[in-house]
Design a protein around this motif. Structure first.
Motif, PDB file in Angstrom:
ATOM      1  N   MET A 147       0.804  -1.137   0.192  1.00  0.00           N
ATOM      2  CA  MET A 147       0.044   0.048   0.179  1.00  0.00           C
ATOM      3  C   MET A 147       0.830   1.186  -0.045  1.00  0.00           C
ATOM      4  SD  MET A 147      -2.970  -1.198   2.574  1.00  0.00           S
ATOM      5  CE  MET A 147      -2.924   0.323   3.378  1.00  0.00           C
ATOM      6  N   TYR A 148       2.236   1.100   0.485  1.00  0.00           N
ATOM      7  CA  TYR A 148       2.883   2.288   0.519  1.00  0.00           C
ATOM      8  C   TYR A 148       3.620   2.666  -0.681  1.00  0.00           C
ATOM      9  CZ  TYR A 148       1.740   2.526   5.297  1.00  0.00           C
ATOM     10  OH  TYR A 148       0.939   2.439   6.558  1.00  0.00           O
ATOM     11  N   THR A 149       3.484   2.068  -1.902  1.00  0.00           N
ATOM     12  CA  THR A 149       3.971   2.202  -3.279  1.00  0.00           C
ATOM     13  C   THR A 149       3.353   3.456  -3.642  1.00  0.00           C
ATOM     14  OG1 THR A 149       3.868  -0.322  -3.735  1.00  0.00           O
ATOM     15  CG2 THR A 149       4.300   1.197  -5.601  1.00  0.00           C
ATOM     16  N   PRO A 150       4.373   4.173  -4.266  1.00  0.00           N
ATOM     17  CA  PRO A 150       4.158   5.504  -4.869  1.00  0.00           C
ATOM     18  C   PRO A 150       2.646   5.657  -5.941  1.00  0.00           C
ATOM     19  CG  PRO A 150       6.199   5.224  -5.461  1.00  0.00           C
ATOM     20  CD  PRO A 150       5.713   4.135  -4.277  1.00  0.00           C
ATOM     21  N   THR A 151       1.957   6.238  -6.058  1.00  0.00           N
ATOM     22  CA  THR A 151       0.951   6.455  -6.814  1.00  0.00           C
ATOM     23  C   THR A 151       0.871   7.913  -7.335  1.00  0.00           C
ATOM     24  OG1 THR A 151      -1.177   6.897  -5.622  1.00  0.00           O
ATOM     25  CG2 THR A 151      -0.417   4.444  -5.700  1.00  0.00           C
ATOM     26  N   VAL A 152       0.146   8.102  -8.595  1.00  0.00           N
ATOM     27  CA  VAL A 152       0.292   9.289  -9.058  1.00  0.00           C
ATOM     28  C   VAL A 152      -0.624   9.986  -8.372  1.00  0.00           C
ATOM     29  CG1 VAL A 152      -1.786   8.655 -10.653  1.00  0.00           C
ATOM     30  CG2 VAL A 152      -0.236  10.777 -11.558  1.00  0.00           C
ATOM     31  N   CYS A 153      -0.290  11.328  -7.823  1.00  0.00           N
ATOM     32  CA  CYS A 153      -1.187  12.341  -6.975  1.00  0.00           C
ATOM     33  C   CYS A 153      -1.599  11.629  -5.803  1.00  0.00           C
ATOM     34  CB  CYS A 153      -2.141  13.020  -7.896  1.00  0.00           C
ATOM     35  SG  CYS A 153      -1.482  13.872  -9.103  1.00  0.00           S
ATOM     36  N   ASN A 154      -1.058  10.602  -5.480  1.00  0.00           N
ATOM     37  CA  ASN A 154      -1.709   9.645  -4.092  1.00  0.00           C
ATOM     38  C   ASN A 154      -2.882   9.349  -4.355  1.00  0.00           C
ATOM     39  OD1 ASN A 154      -0.925   8.571  -1.772  1.00  0.00           O
ATOM     40  ND2 ASN A 154      -2.006  10.023  -0.517  1.00  0.00           N
ATOM     41  N   ARG A 155      -3.519   8.890  -5.495  1.00  0.00           N
ATOM     42  CA  ARG A 155      -4.822   8.524  -5.750  1.00  0.00           C
ATOM     43  C   ARG A 155      -5.143   7.308  -5.460  1.00  0.00           C
ATOM     44  NH1 ARG A 155      -5.464  11.222 -11.718  1.00  0.00           N
ATOM     45  NH2 ARG A 155      -3.625  12.123 -11.384  1.00  0.00           N
ATOM     46  N   GLN A 156      -4.018   6.389  -5.322  1.00  0.00           N
ATOM     47  CA  GLN A 156      -4.137   4.899  -4.745  1.00  0.00           C
ATOM     48  C   GLN A 156      -5.406   4.205  -5.520  1.00  0.00           C
ATOM     49  OE1 GLN A 156      -3.946   4.729  -0.476  1.00  0.00           O
ATOM     50  NE2 GLN A 156      -3.343   7.012  -0.580  1.00  0.00           N
ATOM     51  N   ALA A 157      -5.305   3.984  -6.798  1.00  0.00           N
ATOM     52  CA  ALA A 157      -6.253   3.271  -7.701  1.00  0.00           C
ATOM     53  C   ALA A 157      -6.240   1.950  -7.745  1.00  0.00           C
ATOM     54  CB  ALA A 157      -6.259   4.035  -9.016  1.00  0.00           C
ATOM     55  N   VAL A 158      -5.217   1.156  -6.946  1.00  0.00           N
ATOM     56  CA  VAL A 158      -5.028   0.012  -7.568  1.00  0.00           C
ATOM     57  C   VAL A 158      -5.716  -0.941  -6.527  1.00  0.00           C
ATOM     58  CG1 VAL A 158      -3.261  -1.821  -7.029  1.00  0.00           C
ATOM     59  CG2 VAL A 158      -2.491   0.359  -7.849  1.00  0.00           C
ATOM     60  N   LYS A 159      -6.092  -2.094  -7.002  1.00  0.00           N
ATOM     61  CA  LYS A 159      -7.038  -2.999  -6.198  1.00  0.00           C
ATOM     62  C   LYS A 159      -6.258  -4.580  -6.324  1.00  0.00           C
ATOM     63  CE  LYS A 159     -11.541  -1.046  -5.856  1.00  0.00           C
ATOM     64  NZ  LYS A 159     -11.278  -0.553  -4.432  1.00  0.00           N
ATOM     65  N   VAL A 160      -6.340  -5.184  -5.215  1.00  0.00           N
ATOM     66  CA  VAL A 160      -5.830  -6.707  -5.478  1.00  0.00           C
ATOM     67  C   VAL A 160      -6.903  -7.605  -5.110  1.00  0.00           C
ATOM     68  CG1 VAL A 160      -4.412  -8.608  -4.402  1.00  0.00           C
ATOM     69  CG2 VAL A 160      -3.608  -5.833  -4.351  1.00  0.00           C
ATOM     70  N   HIS A 161      -7.423  -8.446  -6.225  1.00  0.00           N
ATOM     71  CA  HIS A 161      -8.427  -9.701  -6.264  1.00  0.00           C
ATOM     72  C   HIS A 161      -7.682 -10.593  -5.732  1.00  0.00           C
ATOM     73  CE1 HIS A 161     -11.361  -6.529  -7.697  1.00  0.00           C
ATOM     74  NE2 HIS A 161     -10.374  -5.890  -8.376  1.00  0.00           N
ATOM     75  N   ALA A 162      -7.959 -11.435  -4.520  1.00  0.00           N
ATOM     76  CA  ALA A 162      -7.385 -12.518  -4.232  1.00  0.00           C
ATOM     77  C   ALA A 162      -8.415 -13.810  -4.541  1.00  0.00           C
ATOM     78  CB  ALA A 162      -7.052 -12.534  -2.755  1.00  0.00           C
ATOM     79  N   PHE A 163      -7.862 -14.797  -4.836  1.00  0.00           N
ATOM     80  CA  PHE A 163      -8.823 -15.857  -5.356  1.00  0.00           C
ATOM     81  C   PHE A 163      -7.724 -17.137  -4.536  1.00  0.00           C
ATOM     82  CE2 PHE A 163      -9.673 -13.034  -8.498  1.00  0.00           C
ATOM     83  CZ  PHE A 163     -11.024 -12.909  -8.597  1.00  0.00           C
ATOM     84  N   THR A 164      -8.337 -17.685  -3.540  1.00  0.00           N
ATOM     85  CA  THR A 164      -7.586 -18.844  -2.674  1.00  0.00           C
ATOM     86  C   THR A 164      -8.388 -20.276  -2.726  1.00  0.00           C
ATOM     87  OG1 THR A 164      -8.632 -17.913  -0.549  1.00  0.00           O
ATOM     88  CG2 THR A 164      -6.542 -17.144  -1.050  1.00  0.00           C
ATOM     89  N   ALA A 165      -9.790 -20.052  -2.948  1.00  0.00           N
ATOM     90  CA  ALA A 165     -10.378 -21.357  -2.925  1.00  0.00           C
ATOM     91  C   ALA A 165     -10.252 -22.091  -4.035  1.00  0.00           C
ATOM     92  CB  ALA A 165     -11.899 -20.967  -3.116  1.00  0.00           C
ATOM     93  N   LYS A 166     -10.021 -23.438  -4.237  1.00  0.00           N
ATOM     94  CA  LYS A 166      -9.183 -24.385  -5.140  1.00  0.00           C
ATOM     95  C   LYS A 166     -10.023 -23.921  -6.593  1.00  0.00           C
ATOM     96  CE  LYS A 166      -7.988 -29.098  -6.251  1.00  0.00           C
ATOM     97  NZ  LYS A 166      -8.636 -29.053  -7.646  1.00  0.00           N
ATOM     98  N   GLU A 167     -11.447 -24.033  -6.583  1.00  0.00           N
ATOM     99  CA  GLU A 167     -12.240 -23.813  -7.761  1.00  0.00           C
ATOM    100  C   GLU A 167     -12.069 -22.402  -8.425  1.00  0.00           C
ATOM    101  OE1 GLU A 167     -17.090 -23.895  -9.358  1.00  0.00           O
ATOM    102  OE2 GLU A 167     -16.384 -24.582  -7.278  1.00  0.00           O
ATOM    103  N   SER A 168     -12.200 -21.374  -7.274  1.00  0.00           N
ATOM    104  CA  SER A 168     -11.956 -20.006  -7.896  1.00  0.00           C
ATOM    105  C   SER A 168     -10.881 -19.662  -8.432  1.00  0.00           C
ATOM    106  CB  SER A 168     -12.618 -19.044  -6.944  1.00  0.00           C
ATOM    107  OG  SER A 168     -11.584 -19.053  -5.861  1.00  0.00           O
TER     108      SER A 168
END
Length: 345
Positions: A202-223
């Protein structure tokens, strides 16, 4: 079919270089059409979801303008010698945006941060005998509406020694030890490790600190298997991964033509931070590229639930390490290949 048949005939009659040239020309119209079609696909999505045309159709678009403007002010305040009276227009716009946002959507953490920054901005200018009567009255009004003790915006005063104490570590072994892993153990991943890694990234620099990144995690076997099946570069090892992470960036956070590629820049920076964070927690990772055509992009969107405005940056396969495993050597080129020194025209 016609192209292939013609090339089969020509292959027995012509020199190799001429055959290659003819083949390139034969396939040129189709490849050019594919290229333009995919660029148009990306342009459509950027026009639709960004506010490059200055239309605020969504909560996120307005919030991104607020984040950008508050960061402009706090960056200026953090200069060694801020210019008294700077940024009046930006501050006035920020006040209008706050009022508009609250009227349409209610409260948000960025609103409180913005007001913190405006308070500091007002205090700085008063100390330098710069007075914007109407603007300062508006800031005071907002301050009365949002009374919180914790100040989340503005700037921090740091000492060189405290900075060096926190940062001075020999990271050469750490950087050199990270490798793309394609051999994972059967151990499931505790999701708190994913959370810790994302918190670090989360502390990675982003343009104008807009923080537009999302992490979508899939851990269940099927997903995770369904998600990885959309990416064509994990054959032979993807089934071993215990988590598939999809990194996206929201186009609604951008608003100029110059930012048309910013989602891949911010997303790439964040992804690398995330990979290093996972590495520091003892997990193996393999970056899976998403350099795909619009058809493949649509396939993934039919599988995972993400906003239409989100650009898919890449995937990351994650798993615990086996006791013994192999990795590709992936030899690095010389430092001269990467570093150019003082080359001017």
């Amino acid at each position: 079919m016609y192209e292939v048949t013609l090339m089969t005939i020509l292959s027995t009659l012509l020199p190799t270089e001429l055959k290659q040239t003819i083949r390139a020309l034969l396939f040129l119209p189709r490849r050019l059409n594919e290229l333009l079609s995919n660029y148009f696909y990306d342009m459509q999505r950027f026009l639709k979801h960004s506010s490059v045309l200055q239309f605020f159709d969504s909560k996120q678009q307005l919030l991104s303008w607020i984040d950008a403007d508050l960061h402009k002010i706090e960056k200026a305040l953090a200069l060694s010698e801020p210019k008294p009276g700077f940024g009046q227009g930006v501050a006035e716009r920020l006040v209008r945006q706050i009022l508009l946002y609250e009227n349409k959507y209610g409260d948000n953490p960025s609103i409180q941060t913005s007001i913190d920054v405006l308070r500091i901005y007002k205090k700085f200018n008063l100390e330098h005998e710069v007075i914007y009567t109407k603007l300062f009255e508006d800031i005071e009004h907002l301050s009365h509406l949002h009374k919180k003790a914790h100040v989340n915006g503005g700037y921090d005063e740091l000492s060189k020694q405290s900075w060096l104490d926190a940062a001075r570590q020999d990271l050469v072994p750490f950087f050199k030890s990270r490798r793309s892993v394609r051999n994972f153990s059967d151990q499931e991943i505790d999701f708190t490790l994913i959370e810790k890694a994302v918190e670090m990234a989360m502390y990675t620099p982003t343009v104008c600190n807009r923080q537009a990144v999302k992490v979508h995690a899939f851990t269940a076997k099927e997903s995770r298997e369904r998600v990885l099946s959309c990416q064509m570069g994990n054959a032979g090892f993807g089934h071993q991964a215990k988590s598939a992470l999809v990194i996206t960036v929201d186009r609604e956070c951008f608003f100029t033509a110059g930012e048309r590629n910013q989602c891949w820049i911010d997303g790439g920076l964040f992804s690398m931070s995330l990979v290093y964070a996972l590495h520091s927690l003892g997990l193996g990772t393999c970056c899976l590229n998403w350099s795909v055509t619009k058809e493949r992009d649509k396939v993934l969107r039919s599988v995972i639930d993400i906003k239409d405005s989100e650009a898919v940056i890449m995937m990351i396969a994650v798993g615990h390490l086996k006791e013994h495993f192999k990795v590709a050597k992936s030899a690095r080129k010389s430092i001269e290949h990467f570093l150019s020194y003082e080359k001017l025209k």
